[in-house]
Design a protein around this motif. Structure first.
Motif, PDB file in Angstrom:
ATOM      1  N   TRP A  31      -9.343  -5.564 -12.538  1.00  0.00           N
ATOM      2  CA  TRP A  31      -8.766  -4.673 -13.547  1.00  0.00           C
ATOM      3  C   TRP A  31      -7.413  -5.169 -14.056  1.00  0.00           C
ATOM      4  N   LEU A  32      -6.750  -6.040 -13.305  1.00  0.00           N
ATOM      5  CA  LEU A  32      -5.457  -6.547 -13.756  1.00  0.00           C
ATOM      6  C   LEU A  32      -5.622  -7.503 -14.939  1.00  0.00           C
ATOM      7  N   TYR A  58      -2.674 -12.598 -13.492  1.00  0.00           N
ATOM      8  CA  TYR A  58      -1.651 -12.592 -12.454  1.00  0.00           C
ATOM      9  C   TYR A  58      -0.436 -13.352 -12.974  1.00  0.00           C
ATOM     10  N   THR A  92       0.829  -1.211   0.000  1.00  0.00           N
ATOM     11  CA  THR A  92       0.000   0.000   0.000  1.00  0.00           C
ATOM     12  C   THR A  92       0.859   1.255   0.000  1.00  0.00           C
ATOM     13  N   GLU A 149       2.289  -1.110 -10.152  1.00  0.00           N
ATOM     14  CA  GLU A 149       1.187  -1.944  -9.697  1.00  0.00           C
ATOM     15  C   GLU A 149       1.697  -3.350  -9.417  1.00  0.00           C
ATOM     16  N   CYS A 173      -7.392 -13.519  -5.489  1.00  0.00           N
ATOM     17  CA  CYS A 173      -6.668 -12.301  -5.866  1.00  0.00           C
ATOM     18  C   CYS A 173      -7.278 -11.663  -7.109  1.00  0.00           C
ATOM     19  N   LEU A 230     -10.507  -9.916  -6.443  1.00  0.00           N
ATOM     20  CA  LEU A 230     -10.346  -8.628  -5.766  1.00  0.00           C
ATOM     21  C   LEU A 230      -9.739  -7.562  -6.666  1.00  0.00           C
ATOM     22  N   THR A 231      -9.020  -7.988  -7.717  1.00  0.00           N
ATOM     23  CA  THR A 231      -8.356  -7.034  -8.617  1.00  0.00           C
ATOM     24  C   THR A 231      -8.697  -7.355 -10.074  1.00  0.00           C
ATOM     25  N   GLU A 275       2.295   1.743  -3.488  1.00  0.00           N
ATOM     26  CA  GLU A 275       1.276   2.208  -4.427  1.00  0.00           C
ATOM     27  C   GLU A 275       0.919   3.678  -4.191  1.00  0.00           C
TER      28      GLU A 275
END
Length: 276
Positions: free
Chosen positions: A111-112, A115, A69, A79, A105, A108-109, A72
């Motif tokens: 937009w990525l 992974y 955090t 990112e 993961c 929760l993300t 970021e």
């Protein structure tokens, strides 16, 4: 999964860090892979020595989440690209528990879109294209993407290594200076990996394209206020006249017939003297 979506570029200094913090220790250890927004490029490794782990499990720690955090917040152009961790010898593929963690993961993300999920094992032989040998083990690089069924598809990555750390360390040793940690910079809309070298009187900024070492870097030379003609070995090396304070590009002849590991040093040695 398309070949483009499976492509992963890693700066070689990331491999050095993974080897030191993960491969050189018993499993399971790991950490986060970081890189510039929206690009399949990994430029930094954030270790997680406080991870919740046993010989067969790995979960990132609250301390890692807090450190991520902070990064970021202070470096918004970076990112999280994925998580790397180690397995016992012979277990080069993500486990069932890993797949469940990757699913969480990606949920929760979203937009990525994917992974990067490498596995480190204590082996000394590379047998597949998605594997990279480390001094203390083997890195098997995978890309995980969500499916319409809510599961995760894991495929071997198409791996490219950018030898920026290798070549800058060699050049810095030759010039009697040191190289900065690789970062990224935008040059007219194109991301480059950036390394800075400083010595008395001169600062070199090297901007490496993602096709390095096939494609030449941009090298900028700048005089600094620390100039002292009696001790500036780097200025002497390039024969630079220091009468004016300017930033100048060094024109490079990029000879692809020269071995890749010698190409940068050879090009800089052959560069004509800039006119300040």
């Amino acid at each position: 999964m398309s070949g483009v979506f499976r492509h992963v570029s890693l700066v070689d200094s990331v491999l050095t860090s993974i080897d030191r913090h993960v491969a050189a220790h018993p499993p399971e250890r790991g950490g986060g892979l970081l890189g510039p927004l929206g690009l399949p490029l990994i430029t930094a490794f954030l270790p997680d020595p406080d991870a919740i782990s046993t010989a067969t499990t790995f979960r990132i720690s609250p301390a890692f989440r807090r450190a991520l955090t902070r990064i970021e917040e202070t470096e918004p152009d970076l990112e999280l690209k994925g998580i790397v961790h180690s397995h016992a010898k012979g277990a080069e593929h993500p486990s069932v528990d890993d797949l469940a963690a990757f699913t969480d993961c990606l949920r929760l993300t979203p937009w990525l879109g994917r992974y990067v999920t490498p596995i480190v094992t204590h082996q000394n032989q590379r047998t597949r294209d998605h594997q990279v040998l480390l001094p203390h083990g083997l890195l098997s690089v995978f890309v995980s993407v969500p499916t319409p069924l809510g599961t995760v598809e894991v495929r071997p990555a198409r791996v490219q290594i950018l030898p920026v750390g290798r070549d800058c360390t060699s050049l810095a040793t030759t010039l009697g200076t040191s190289a900065s940690t690789p970062r990224t910079a935008d040059v007219e809309g194109v991301v480059h990996v950036t390394v800075v070298m400083r010595t008395a009187g001169l600062e070199l900024t090297l901007l490496f394209p993602l096709l390095y070492p096939t494609q030449a870097p941009i090298v900028l030379a700048e005089r600094t206020d620390e100039f002292d003609s009696g001790r500036s070995t780097l200025l002497d090396r390039f024969g630079i006249d220091h009468r004016h304070h300017r930033i100048l590009p060094l024109p490079l002849t990029w000879d692809l017939t020269v071995p890749a590991e010698s190409r940068l040093a050879r090009a800089l040695h052959a560069a004509p003297d800039p006119v300040w």
